[in-house]
Scaffold this motif. Structure first.
Motif, mmCIF file in Angstrom:
data_model
loop_
_atom_site.group_PDB
_atom_site.id
_atom_site.type_symbol
_atom_site.label_atom_id
_atom_site.label_comp_id
_atom_site.label_asym_id
_atom_site.label_seq_id
_atom_site.Cartn_x
_atom_site.Cartn_y
_atom_site.Cartn_z
ATOM 1 N N THR A 291 0.677 -1.128 -0.126
ATOM 2 C CA THR A 291 0.169 0.069 -0.172
ATOM 3 C C THR A 291 1.081 0.922 0.140
ATOM 4 O OG1 THR A 291 -1.962 -1.154 1.497
ATOM 5 C CG2 THR A 291 -1.806 1.404 0.835
ATOM 6 N N ASP A 292 1.334 1.496 1.262
ATOM 7 C CA ASP A 292 2.570 2.695 1.001
ATOM 8 C C ASP A 292 3.397 2.923 0.271
ATOM 9 O OD1 ASP A 292 0.914 3.443 3.272
ATOM 10 O OD2 ASP A 292 2.560 2.571 4.791
ATOM 11 N N ASP A 293 4.371 1.758 -0.433
ATOM 12 C CA ASP A 293 5.555 2.226 -1.185
ATOM 13 C C ASP A 293 4.507 1.974 -2.784
ATOM 14 O OD1 ASP A 293 6.974 1.425 0.782
ATOM 15 O OD2 ASP A 293 7.863 -0.998 0.177
ATOM 16 N N ALA B 271 3.161 8.365 -6.745
ATOM 17 C CA ALA B 271 2.872 9.724 -6.808
ATOM 18 C C ALA B 271 3.930 10.739 -7.809
ATOM 19 C CB ALA B 271 3.219 9.795 -4.993
ATOM 20 N N VAL B 272 4.750 9.808 -7.886
ATOM 21 C CA VAL B 272 5.802 10.569 -8.890
ATOM 22 C C VAL B 272 5.366 11.330 -10.304
ATOM 23 C CG1 VAL B 272 7.505 9.137 -7.821
ATOM 24 C CG2 VAL B 272 6.650 8.327 -9.765
ATOM 25 N N GLU B 273 4.179 10.821 -10.464
ATOM 26 C CA GLU B 273 3.592 10.795 -11.317
ATOM 27 C C GLU B 273 2.745 12.496 -10.901
ATOM 28 O OE1 GLU B 273 2.014 11.649 -15.108
ATOM 29 O OE2 GLU B 273 2.972 9.992 -14.829
ATOM 30 N N THR B 274 2.422 13.592 -11.972
ATOM 31 C CA THR B 274 2.155 15.084 -11.285
ATOM 32 C C THR B 274 0.192 14.774 -11.728
ATOM 33 O OG1 THR B 274 2.387 15.810 -13.948
ATOM 34 C CG2 THR B 274 3.717 16.449 -11.429
ATOM 35 N N ASP B 275 0.208 13.911 -12.310
ATOM 36 C CA ASP B 275 -1.492 14.337 -13.478
ATOM 37 C C ASP B 275 -2.228 13.287 -12.756
ATOM 38 O OD1 ASP B 275 -3.895 14.108 -14.786
ATOM 39 O OD2 ASP B 275 -2.886 12.777 -16.798
ATOM 40 N N PRO B 276 -2.945 13.696 -11.938
ATOM 41 C CA PRO B 276 -4.239 12.451 -11.154
ATOM 42 C C PRO B 276 -4.712 11.437 -11.343
ATOM 43 C CG PRO B 276 -4.794 14.827 -11.247
ATOM 44 C CD PRO B 276 -4.474 14.977 -11.623
ATOM 45 N N ALA B 277 -4.591 11.412 -13.289
ATOM 46 C CA ALA B 277 -5.720 10.476 -14.074
ATOM 47 C C ALA B 277 -4.467 9.392 -14.627
ATOM 48 C CB ALA B 277 -6.536 11.305 -15.391
#
Length: 193
Positions: A70-72, A78-84
């Motif tokens: 989960t956390d990893d 999270a490194v991806e900036t676009d939420p989609a």
């Protein structure tokens, strides 16, 4: 390096990982000190250096699984900036894992054990919360996002179960898996006007 040196270097994390491996292969009952010690090429003394008892080993394995599954995963996405794109990548990763991962199925089969139940609940809550956050970023209301996040996590659990009970129904090629991920992903997004 002598074999004794290798034994002395086993960490609590090595034991926790071995416990997860045993869990994946044989369920919670397979998390037994002597067979794991044999697998690790060491003695029970090494186990007792790190853990008070089997329950402590199971707790350590649960912490390791929660962190990795989960956390990893969230940190990697999270490194991806676009939420989609984060949501799409997340779906791709979890569908791939669900097709082969056995630890979660073994844990679900032992959900009547208090420590396992508490861990599974925390993990489910965190996964739902994270997917809901992404969906809110994509324009859904908090209520819509939470409902769709529950659906998303349910899809994962269903796929995980399906891979065990009817593995011939699981997409085997990259293109088939991508189509499945795309379909699930599209069903969660807000409708474009």
């Amino acid at each position: 390096m002598a074999q004794g040196d290798a034994k002395a270097r086993l960490s609590a994390d090595d034991w926790a990982q071995a416990a997860l491996d045993a869990l994946a292969e044989g369920g919670l009952a397979a998390v037994a000190v002597e067979p794991i010690a044999k697998r690790l090429g060491t003695t029970k003394g090494s186990f007792y250096w790190h853990f008070k008892d089997r329950a402590a080993l199971i707790d350590a394995a649960l912490v390791r699984w929660e962190q990795r599954s989960t956390d990893d995963v969230i940190a990697e996405i999270a490194v991806e900036t676009d939420p989609a794109e984060r949501l799409h990548r997340l779906f791709g990763q979890v569908i791939d894992y669900a097709a082969t991962g056995r630890i979660e199925l073994a844990l679900l089969a032992s959900a009547d054990q208090p420590s396992v139940a508490a861990t599974l609940r925390r993990v489910a809550d965190r996964r739902i919360e994270y997917v809901a956050e992404l969906l809110c970023e994509l324009g859904l209301t908090a209520g819509q996002a939470r409902t769709r996040a529950v659906v998303a996590v349910s899809i994962y659990h269903g796929f995980n179960q399906l891979s065990r009970v009817s593995p011939d129904r699981i997409p085997t090629t990259e293109a088939q898996r991508r189509a499945l991920v795309d379909s699930a992903f599209e069903s969660l997004l807000p409708k474009r006007r």
